[in-house]
Design a protein around this motif. Sequence first.
Motif, PDB file in Angstrom:
ATOM      1  N   LYS A  83      40.718  45.236  37.293  1.00 26.63           N
ATOM      2  CA  LYS A  83      39.782  44.560  36.406  1.00 26.63           C
ATOM      3  C   LYS A  83      40.140  44.869  34.962  1.00 26.63           C
ATOM      4  O   LYS A  83      40.906  45.805  34.687  1.00 26.63           O
TER       5      LYS A  83
ATOM      6  N   ALA B 235      40.987  34.519  40.286  1.00 30.70           N
ATOM      7  CA  ALA B 235      40.026  35.182  41.165  1.00 30.70           C
ATOM      8  C   ALA B 235      40.440  34.900  42.604  1.00 30.70           C
ATOM      9  O   ALA B 235      41.211  33.966  42.877  1.00 30.70           O
TER      10      ALA B 235
ATOM     11  N   VAL C 222      42.326  39.096  33.193  1.00 33.73           N
ATOM     12  CA  VAL C 222      42.567  38.674  34.572  1.00 33.73           C
ATOM     13  C   VAL C 222      42.275  37.184  34.588  1.00 33.73           C
ATOM     14  O   VAL C 222      41.153  36.758  34.289  1.00 33.73           O
TER      15      VAL C 222
ATOM     16  N   GLN D 139      41.188  48.349  33.032  1.00 33.15           N
ATOM     17  CA  GLN D 139      41.748  49.334  33.963  1.00 33.15           C
ATOM     18  C   GLN D 139      43.175  49.706  33.572  1.00 33.15           C
ATOM     19  O   GLN D 139      43.975  48.845  33.223  1.00 33.15           O
TER      20      GLN D 139
END
Length: 63
Positions: A11, A48, A45, A14
């Motif tokens: 995520k 998904a 990101v 991170q």
Amino acid sequence: MGGTVVEVNVKVGQAVAVGDRLIVMEAMKMKTPVIATRAGQVTRVLVAAGDPVEGGQPLLTIA
């Protein structure tokens, strides 16, 4: 080659190291992990789980 995102294992924010598993893709019923080739911090990101993707499409960014 295009495919479908099965898992997103990181995520934003991170820290990742070389060799960490970032994303798992599925193409032609074969699951393939996307592995970090450099250390850094995940800044975006862009996909998904369940998203279809094409070859060469950016999945995430590491700075």
